[in-house]
Every structure is written in structure tokens, then in C-alpha cells.
Design a protein around this motif. Structure first.
Motif, PDB file in Angstrom:
ATOM      1  N   LEU A 207      -2.275 -12.670   7.516  1.00  0.00           N
ATOM      2  CA  LEU A 207      -1.469 -12.196   6.478  1.00  0.00           C
ATOM      3  C   LEU A 207      -2.145 -12.480   5.085  1.00  0.00           C
ATOM      4  O   LEU A 207      -2.562 -13.729   4.980  1.00  0.00           O
ATOM      5  CB  LEU A 207      -0.041 -12.810   6.450  1.00  0.00           C
ATOM      6  N   ASP A 208      -2.360 -11.509   4.400  1.00  0.00           N
ATOM      7  CA  ASP A 208      -3.036 -11.593   3.110  1.00  0.00           C
ATOM      8  C   ASP A 208      -1.962 -11.459   1.857  1.00  0.00           C
ATOM      9  O   ASP A 208      -1.431 -10.642   1.744  1.00  0.00           O
ATOM     10  CB  ASP A 208      -4.048 -10.509   2.836  1.00  0.00           C
ATOM     11  N   VAL A 209      -1.682 -12.694   1.267  1.00  0.00           N
ATOM     12  CA  VAL A 209      -0.516 -12.887   0.629  1.00  0.00           C
ATOM     13  C   VAL A 209      -0.992 -12.971  -0.933  1.00  0.00           C
ATOM     14  O   VAL A 209      -0.156 -12.277  -1.814  1.00  0.00           O
ATOM     15  CB  VAL A 209       0.318 -14.220   0.675  1.00  0.00           C
ATOM     16  N   SER A 210      -2.283 -13.456  -1.007  1.00  0.00           N
ATOM     17  CA  SER A 210      -2.598 -13.545  -2.444  1.00  0.00           C
ATOM     18  C   SER A 210      -3.485 -12.413  -3.017  1.00  0.00           C
ATOM     19  O   SER A 210      -3.577 -12.113  -4.241  1.00  0.00           O
ATOM     20  CB  SER A 210      -3.562 -14.707  -2.649  1.00  0.00           C
ATOM     21  N   GLY A 211      -3.996 -11.522  -2.032  1.00  0.00           N
ATOM     22  CA  GLY A 211      -4.821 -10.359  -2.658  1.00  0.00           C
ATOM     23  C   GLY A 211      -6.041 -10.828  -3.145  1.00  0.00           C
ATOM     24  O   GLY A 211      -6.714 -10.041  -4.154  1.00  0.00           O
ATOM     25  N   SER A 212      -6.899 -11.619  -2.468  1.00  0.00           N
ATOM     26  CA  SER A 212      -8.112 -12.008  -3.173  1.00  0.00           C
ATOM     27  C   SER A 212      -9.475 -11.489  -2.487  1.00  0.00           C
ATOM     28  O   SER A 212     -10.263 -12.336  -2.340  1.00  0.00           O
ATOM     29  CB  SER A 212      -8.132 -13.572  -3.280  1.00  0.00           C
ATOM     30  N   GLY A 213      -9.107 -10.412  -2.171  1.00  0.00           N
ATOM     31  CA  GLY A 213     -10.553  -9.645  -1.526  1.00  0.00           C
ATOM     32  C   GLY A 213     -10.943 -10.293  -0.254  1.00  0.00           C
ATOM     33  O   GLY A 213     -12.113 -10.465   0.054  1.00  0.00           O
ATOM     34  N   VAL A 214      -9.812 -10.583   0.457  1.00  0.00           N
ATOM     35  CA  VAL A 214     -10.006 -11.323   1.970  1.00  0.00           C
ATOM     36  C   VAL A 214      -9.990 -10.615   3.234  1.00  0.00           C
ATOM     37  O   VAL A 214     -10.171 -10.707   4.365  1.00  0.00           O
ATOM     38  CB  VAL A 214      -9.395 -12.560   2.248  1.00  0.00           C
ATOM     39  N   ILE A 215      -9.547  -9.054   3.009  1.00  0.00           N
ATOM     40  CA  ILE A 215      -9.367  -8.289   3.988  1.00  0.00           C
ATOM     41  C   ILE A 215     -10.414  -8.075   5.119  1.00  0.00           C
ATOM     42  O   ILE A 215     -10.218  -8.263   6.239  1.00  0.00           O
ATOM     43  CB  ILE A 215      -8.794  -6.844   3.464  1.00  0.00           C
ATOM     44  N   ALA A 216     -11.644  -8.047   4.603  1.00  0.00           N
ATOM     45  CA  ALA A 216     -12.929  -7.800   5.371  1.00  0.00           C
ATOM     46  C   ALA A 216     -12.858  -8.973   6.449  1.00  0.00           C
ATOM     47  O   ALA A 216     -13.183  -8.945   7.491  1.00  0.00           O
ATOM     48  CB  ALA A 216     -14.168  -7.568   4.633  1.00  0.00           C
ATOM     49  N   ASP A 217     -12.668 -10.408   5.841  1.00  0.00           N
ATOM     50  CA  ASP A 217     -12.731 -11.666   6.439  1.00  0.00           C
ATOM     51  C   ASP A 217     -11.881 -11.580   7.482  1.00  0.00           C
ATOM     52  O   ASP A 217     -12.027 -12.153   8.613  1.00  0.00           O
ATOM     53  CB  ASP A 217     -12.899 -12.671   5.280  1.00  0.00           C
ATOM     54  N   CYS A 218     -10.580 -11.455   6.918  1.00  0.00           N
ATOM     55  CA  CYS A 218      -9.396 -11.321   8.102  1.00  0.00           C
ATOM     56  C   CYS A 218      -9.775 -10.331   9.202  1.00  0.00           C
ATOM     57  O   CYS A 218      -9.392 -10.830  10.486  1.00  0.00           O
ATOM     58  CB  CYS A 218      -8.238 -10.734   7.342  1.00  0.00           C
ATOM     59  N   ILE A 219     -10.208  -9.275   9.290  1.00  0.00           N
ATOM     60  CA  ILE A 219     -10.544  -8.135  10.078  1.00  0.00           C
ATOM     61  C   ILE A 219     -11.724  -8.891  10.994  1.00  0.00           C
ATOM     62  O   ILE A 219     -11.798  -8.814  12.203  1.00  0.00           O
ATOM     63  CB  ILE A 219     -10.768  -6.884   9.670  1.00  0.00           C
ATOM     64  N   GLU A 220     -12.773  -9.441  10.427  1.00  0.00           N
ATOM     65  CA  GLU A 220     -13.690 -10.002  11.161  1.00  0.00           C
ATOM     66  C   GLU A 220     -12.992 -11.067  11.919  1.00  0.00           C
ATOM     67  O   GLU A 220     -13.683 -11.484  13.113  1.00  0.00           O
ATOM     68  CB  GLU A 220     -14.887 -10.784  10.202  1.00  0.00           C
ATOM     69  N   LEU A 221     -12.365 -11.918  11.638  1.00  0.00           N
ATOM     70  CA  LEU A 221     -11.597 -13.043  12.425  1.00  0.00           C
ATOM     71  C   LEU A 221     -10.741 -12.556  13.545  1.00  0.00           C
ATOM     72  O   LEU A 221     -10.800 -13.165  14.485  1.00  0.00           O
ATOM     73  CB  LEU A 221     -10.632 -13.928  11.335  1.00  0.00           C
ATOM     74  N   THR A 222      -9.855 -11.550  13.147  1.00  0.00           N
ATOM     75  CA  THR A 222      -8.959 -11.035  14.462  1.00  0.00           C
ATOM     76  C   THR A 222      -9.590 -10.031  15.250  1.00  0.00           C
ATOM     77  O   THR A 222      -9.139  -9.891  16.287  1.00  0.00           O
ATOM     78  CB  THR A 222      -7.668 -10.402  13.674  1.00  0.00           C
ATOM     79  N   GLY A 223     -10.610  -9.565  14.575  1.00  0.00           N
ATOM     80  CA  GLY A 223     -11.308  -8.384  15.454  1.00  0.00           C
ATOM     81  C   GLY A 223     -10.705  -7.214  15.578  1.00  0.00           C
ATOM     82  O   GLY A 223     -11.099  -5.909  16.275  1.00  0.00           O
ATOM     83  N   ASP A 224      -9.437  -6.847  14.925  1.00  0.00           N
ATOM     84  CA  ASP A 224      -8.800  -5.697  14.791  1.00  0.00           C
ATOM     85  C   ASP A 224      -7.912  -5.658  13.643  1.00  0.00           C
ATOM     86  O   ASP A 224      -6.961  -6.229  13.196  1.00  0.00           O
ATOM     87  CB  ASP A 224      -7.700  -5.620  16.096  1.00  0.00           C
ATOM     88  N   PRO A 225      -8.391  -4.488  12.957  1.00  0.00           N
ATOM     89  CA  PRO A 225      -7.515  -4.054  11.534  1.00  0.00           C
ATOM     90  C   PRO A 225      -6.276  -3.937  11.622  1.00  0.00           C
ATOM     91  O   PRO A 225      -5.490  -4.276  10.558  1.00  0.00           O
ATOM     92  CB  PRO A 225      -8.299  -2.932  11.129  1.00  0.00           C
ATOM     93  N   SER A 226      -5.520  -3.450  12.652  1.00  0.00           N
ATOM     94  CA  SER A 226      -4.134  -3.171  12.885  1.00  0.00           C
ATOM     95  C   SER A 226      -3.613  -4.696  12.947  1.00  0.00           C
ATOM     96  O   SER A 226      -2.109  -4.799  12.816  1.00  0.00           O
ATOM     97  CB  SER A 226      -3.833  -2.446  14.119  1.00  0.00           C
TER      98      SER A 226
END
Length: 306
Positions: A207-226
Motif C-alpha cells: 500500500l502506497d499511502v504517502s505518494g513518494s515515488g515508491v510504486i516501482a519498488d513496491c511492484i519489484e517487492l510483490t512481483g505483481d502490479p495488481s
């Protein structure tokens, strides 16, 4: 009555305390004598004009959506509360001595007016995005920006559901996240490696609550954009991630939050308090970020205003 209004978009200084006509209830609404009001990021984003393409605002306008207080008017069709009940909920332009609420829940005696004022949008958002991202008991969840109102609520609700939470916050708020039950780390360069060290079995959702440009990192960690949901980065869909913006059943979320508070599961501390006349300073404090908890405007005292 006294209320906060702004006549043009701009910095906090455009907010002014002025005299306006009292609002009155329509069908399905209640009016409260406002005890306190929560300050949300959306408040200053609207005031600054950042949301003008999404929200059709007529100026001059009030500000604020989250409030707690005592009901003094009940609209047609309302049967679950009555005059004299203490409630917390959501309305429009609630930074005022009186406000009309469209959604509400009865305030438990154990919940102060000040803390209750900080609940509505954060707890509704937390419930909504946790459900949307689909985390289940036994999963590991990353919450980026976990020390603010939404993050604080999401951490506690997730932990109550049996979910392991890794939360990011500033260095000063690491102990705060630990107290909430999260595995804390800082944001910034190296986030992926730090999270993997804390969650060696992987991250199921983010979950990105702060909007600090972490989407790509989050996807890399979960392995699934959805499995990534943001409430603050509207570019997330470009990478295949989800965005969550529209509230669902606010009253149901508030009732659930009240029940969790009574059970001792949910507590969102008030980080800073301001009087109504200093609403500009309150919004500036919220905009600055890095708070552990909520920014609240204290509007009035009265019986039970604790």
C-alpha cells in the motif's frame, strides 16, 4: 456562526475565520455542535488548487470533512441517533462551530472528541485499501508511509487480521511503528533491500499511502502490479498498479472503527492540536508530513469534550 473559508486557491494564508449562516440538516443528515475536526491531506490539496480538475469547487468555500461533536439537529429519515448523542463523521466544510454530517457513527465513551475527529477519512481509507489489495491472514504487507493517520489505522487493522506489516516512516518515527506492531524501516534509496531483509519470505501486497515515488519498488517487492494500491500517486496505473480514491460505505467503516477502539485494537493518537482560528497553521502542519498520528483543530469545549 464562526467558520473557516477561503475565497481563492493558494497557500494556508488564504484561510480566514469569518461569520457565516448556520447550516441546517436535509433528509438523512445530522447537524453537530463541532467539538473537534481532523485535518487531512485532501484539505490542503483542495485549498491549494491541486484538485481543481477532479473536484468542482465553488468559491468561496469552507474546508474540512472530518469532525466530532454533539448532535443538535436530526434530519428527516434519521433513526439511529438523536439530539444529544455524541458522534463522529464526515461532512462538508466542517471547520466551523456547527456542521452537517452525511455519514457518522456514535462515539464510544472511551474515545475522546479530539481523537474521534481524526478517524473518519483515515479509517474508511484504511479499510477500503486493505480490502482492495486483498491481503489475508498470514500474508506480509508493505505500507509505505505508515506513521500518518491512514497508515496508523491500516497497520493496526492489518495486524488484528493476522497480517505481518512492514512499514516505512522517517527515522524519528521508527519506534512509533514498532509500537503499532509493524516491522519498521525508513524510506528512500535501498528500500527494496531493507524490506527483503525484514521479510525474507517475500511481500504479498503493498500500500502506497504517502505518494513518494515508491510504486516501482513496491511492484519489484510483490512481483505483481495488481497487488499494489496507492491513494496518493495517480500515475500508478501506468505501471499496472491500482489507485483507490472514492469512499465506499463510510458509516460502516466508522462503526467498525468504533468497535475496534472499544476492543483496544485501534488507537490513532493526536500528534498536534490547533484552535479554530489557527486552521491555516494546522493545514501547514499536515502538509509538512512526518507526523506520528493526526493533526486536529479543537473547535469548542462543552460537556464531555475530552
Amino acid at each position: 456562526m464562526k467558520a473557516i473559508r477561503f475565497e481563492q486557491y493558494g497557500p494556508p494564508e488564504v484561510l480566514a475565520l469569518v461569520d457565516v449562516e448556520e447550516p441546517h440538516t436535509g433528509p438523512g443528515q445530522v447537524r453537530i455542535e463541532v467539538r473537534a475536526a481532523g485535518v487531512n491531506g485532501l484539505d490542503w490539496k483542495i485549498r491549494a488548487g491541486h484538485m481543481r480538475q477532479m473536484i468542482d469547487l465553488q468559491l468561496p468555500s469552507g474546508t474540512g470533512s472530518d469532525a466530532s461533536g454533539v448532535i443538535d439537529q436530526v434530519g428527516e429519515g434519521v433513526s439511529d441517533v438523536e439530539v444529544g448523542d455524541a458522534v463522529f463523521g464526515v461532512g462538508v466544510g466542517v471547520l466551523a462551530e456547527y456542521a452537517v454530517l452525511d455519514a457518522w457513527a456514535v462515539k464510544p465513551d472511551s474515545l475522546s472528541f479530539e481523537e474521534a475527529a481524526g478517524y473518519p477519512i483515515p479509517v474508511e481509507t484504511a479499510f477500503r485499501i486493505l480490502d482492495q489489495v486483498g491481503v489475508e491472514p498470514g500474508h506480509t504487507l508493505l505500507i509505505s508511509g505508515a506513521s500518518g493517520g491512514v497508515g496508523t489505522a491500516a497497520v493496526q487493522i492489518a495486524r488484528e487480521r493476522g497480517i505481518t506489516v512492514v512499514g516505512t516512516a522517517s527515522p524519528a518515527n521508527q519506534d512509533y511503528l514498532r509500537e503499532l506492531g509493524a516491522l519498521p524501516t525508513t524510506y528512500g534509496d535501498g528500500l527494496v533491500d531493507r524490506v527483503r531483509a525484514l521479510a525474507p519470505n517475500g511481500v504479498d501486497a503493498a500500500l502506497d499511502v504517502s505518494g513518494s515515488g515508491v510504486i516501482a519498488d513496491c511492484i519489484e517487492l510483490t512481483g505483481d502490479p495488481s497487488t499494489v494500491v496507492s491513494i496518493a500517486d495517480f500515475t500508478a496505473p501506468r505501471l499496472g498498479a491500482q489507485v483507490s480514491f472514492a469512499p465506499t460505505d463510510i458509516s460502516a467503516a466508522l462503526r467498525a472503527a468504533a468497535a475496534l477502539h472499544v476492543e483496544g485494537v485501534l488507537h490513532i493518537p493526536v500528534e498536534s492540536r490547533f484552535p479554530l482560528a489557527d486552521t491555516a497553521a494546522a493545514q501547514a502542519r499536515n502538509e509538512a508530513g512526518h507526523a506520528a498520528g493526526r493533526t486536529v483543530v479543537v473547535v469548542s469545549g462543552g460537556p464531555g469534550a475530552t
